[in-house]
Scaffold this active site. Structure first.
Site, PDB file in Angstrom:
ATOM      1  CE  LYS A 165      -3.739  -2.613   1.938  1.00  9.49           C
ATOM      2  NZ  LYS A 165      -3.723  -3.101   2.917  1.00  9.49           N
ATOM      3  CB  THR A 177      10.722   6.495   1.047  1.00  3.28           C
ATOM      4  OG1 THR A 177       9.405   7.718   1.131  1.00  3.28           O
ATOM      5  CG2 THR A 177      11.388   8.312   1.694  1.00  3.28           C
ATOM      6  N   GLY A 212     -12.310  -9.129   0.884  1.00  5.11           N
ATOM      7  CA  GLY A 212     -12.920  -8.671   2.000  1.00  5.11           C
ATOM      8  C   GLY A 212     -13.895 -10.278   1.802  1.00  5.11           C
ATOM      9  CD  GLN A 230     -12.506  -7.464   5.208  1.00  7.94           C
ATOM     10  OE1 GLN A 230     -12.795  -6.039   4.766  1.00  7.94           O
ATOM     11  NE2 GLN A 230     -10.994  -7.898   4.825  1.00  7.94           N
ATOM     12  NE  ARG A 288      -9.747 -11.879   8.725  1.00 10.03           N
ATOM     13  CZ  ARG A 288     -10.490 -11.543   9.410  1.00 10.03           C
ATOM     14  NH1 ARG A 288     -10.634 -10.420  10.946  1.00 10.03           N
ATOM     15  NH2 ARG A 288     -11.241  -9.847   7.890  1.00 10.03           N
TER      16      ARG A 288
HETATM   17  O1  O7M Z   1     -10.220 -12.194   3.972  1.00 11.47           O
HETATM   18  P1  O7M Z   1      -9.599 -11.613   5.208  1.00 11.47           P
HETATM   19  O2  O7M Z   1     -10.161 -10.580   5.463  1.00 11.47           O
HETATM   20  O3  O7M Z   1      -9.057 -11.626   6.727  1.00 11.47           O
HETATM   21  O4  O7M Z   1      -8.256 -11.183   4.671  1.00 11.47           O
HETATM   22  C1  O7M Z   1      -8.221 -10.139   3.969  1.00 11.47           C
HETATM   23  C2  O7M Z   1      -7.213  -9.692   2.786  1.00 11.47           C
HETATM   24  O5  O7M Z   1      -7.217  -8.243   2.229  1.00 11.47           O
HETATM   25  C3  O7M Z   1      -6.060  -8.563   4.233  1.00 11.47           C
HETATM   26  O6  O7M Z   1      -4.873  -9.130   3.001  1.00 11.47           O
HETATM   27  C4  O7M Z   1      -5.749  -7.322   3.765  1.00 11.47           C
HETATM   28  O7  O7M Z   1      -4.188  -6.683   4.038  1.00 11.47           O
HETATM   29  C5  O7M Z   1      -6.747  -7.423   2.114  1.00 11.47           C
HETATM   30  N1  O7M Z   1      -7.134  -6.127   1.827  1.00 11.47           N
HETATM   31  C6  O7M Z   1      -8.306  -5.396   2.539  1.00 11.47           C
HETATM   32  O8  O7M Z   1      -8.696  -6.901   3.381  1.00 11.47           O
HETATM   33  N2  O7M Z   1      -9.271  -4.934   2.409  1.00 11.47           N
HETATM   34  C7  O7M Z   1      -9.447  -3.848   1.058  1.00 11.47           C
HETATM   35  O9  O7M Z   1      -9.635  -2.920   0.861  1.00 11.47           O
HETATM   36  C8  O7M Z   1      -8.022  -3.738   0.852  1.00 11.47           C
HETATM   37  C9  O7M Z   1      -6.992  -5.069   0.861  1.00 11.47           C
HETATM   38  C10 O7M Z   1      -6.110  -5.103   0.189  1.00 11.47           C
HETATM   39  O10 O7M Z   1      -5.064  -6.351   0.046  1.00 11.47           O
HETATM   40  O11 O7M Z   1      -5.084  -4.339  -0.518  1.00 11.47           O
HETATM   41  C11 O7M Z   1      -4.194  -4.353  -1.300  1.00 11.47           C
END
Ligand code: O7M
Length: 241
Positions: free
Chosen positions: A78, A85, A198, A202, A221
């Site tokens: 991200k 940097t 998500g 989620q 997860r």
């Molecule tokens: O399936 P989960 O909820 O256990 O994990 C979701 C993964 O997607 C986790 O690695 C988060 O960092 C990522 N993620 C989100 O959950 N929501 C977002 O809006 C964006 C991300 C992501 O991957 O951003 C690049």
């Protein structure tokens, strides 16, 4: 991504967000999950959380394992800092072996995203840009109305347009927001890859995300947090067929 997805008949990107205070155990768990679910997924996404826990050299070993399983590895950095940097971080992740890096377009181009794209192009790596996040509060800023020449529009639409102009290799739009996925797809056209996190834990519906325009589901997860990650990955894989 396309080749890997076709080979595996899968649209699942595993989010390898495991946690364990013991580094050796954490590394073993990561590799065990990878081997268990490899044939049901098309890529692996690694977060900064794992880099903090293990250090980049050890994460780089995991990236090698991911490649040995014939899968691409995406660094969810991200990135959203100023040029020098961003460049350092981008180069570090490229040298660690990652195939693509996730960044946030909020910095704008000059002195922000330009350095990320420049390194990616030179090294033949991908850049995937955040467009709309999956958490409930995402609406606060991603839907914020902003002025454009002919009126106003939510800022995520500008992010989607910028991603096309900058020739990004993909976008991230939360699976919790199928209407936004549909809208983004209509703005970016058929060839842009949409990654949708998500799913499951989620509350996002993976099938709906794919139906509304996502190409890949980012799943953490629901797979690694289940009693049997291999069965969970296989089950999700089967249900998406
Ligand atoms: O399936 P989960 O909820 O256990 O994990 C979701 C993964 O997607 C986790 O690695 C988060 O960092 C990522 N993620 C989100 O959950 N929501 C977002 O809006 C964006 C991300 C992501 O991957 O951003 C690049």
């Amino acid at each position: 991504m396309r080749a890997s997805s076709e080979r595996a008949h899968s649209r699942i990107v595993l989010a390898l967000d495991l946690q364990n205070d013991d580094r050796q155990t954490l590394l073993k768990q990561c590799n065990a999950i990878l081997e268990g679910v490899a044939k049901y997924i098309c890529a692996v996404k690694i977060n900064r959380q794992l880099v903090l826990a293990l250090g980049l050299p050890t994460v780089s070993q995991i990236v090698t394992n991911v490649h040995e399983l014939s899968l691409p590895a995406i660094m969810d950095a991200k990135l959203n800092d100023v040029g020098h940097t961003n460049s350092f971080m981008m180069e570090s992740y490229v040298h660690a072996g990652f195939d693509a890096v996730i960044a946030s377009p909020i910095t704008g181009w000059e002195g922000g995203m330009d350095s990320v794209f420049e390194i990616a192009r030179k090294e033949d790596k991908g850049v995937i840009l955040l467009t709309y996040m999956s958490n409930p509060g995402a609406e606060q800023f991603y839907s914020m109305m902003t002025g454009v020449e002919d009126g106003q529009r939510p800022i995520f639409e500008t992010f989607a347009q910028m991603a096309v102009e900058w020739r990004a290799d993909g976008l991230v739009v939360g699976a919790t927001r199928p209407d936004i996925i549909r809208r983004v797809r209509s703005l970016v056209g058929p060839s842009m890859e949409i990654y949708s996190p998500g799913v499951g834990t989620q509350g996002g519906d993976g099938m709906k995300a794919l139906e509304t325009g996502a190409n890949y589901l980012i799943v953490g997860r629901t797979i690694y947090g289940s009693e049997n990650p291999r069965d969970a990955a296989r089950g999700l894989h089967e249900s998406l067929k």
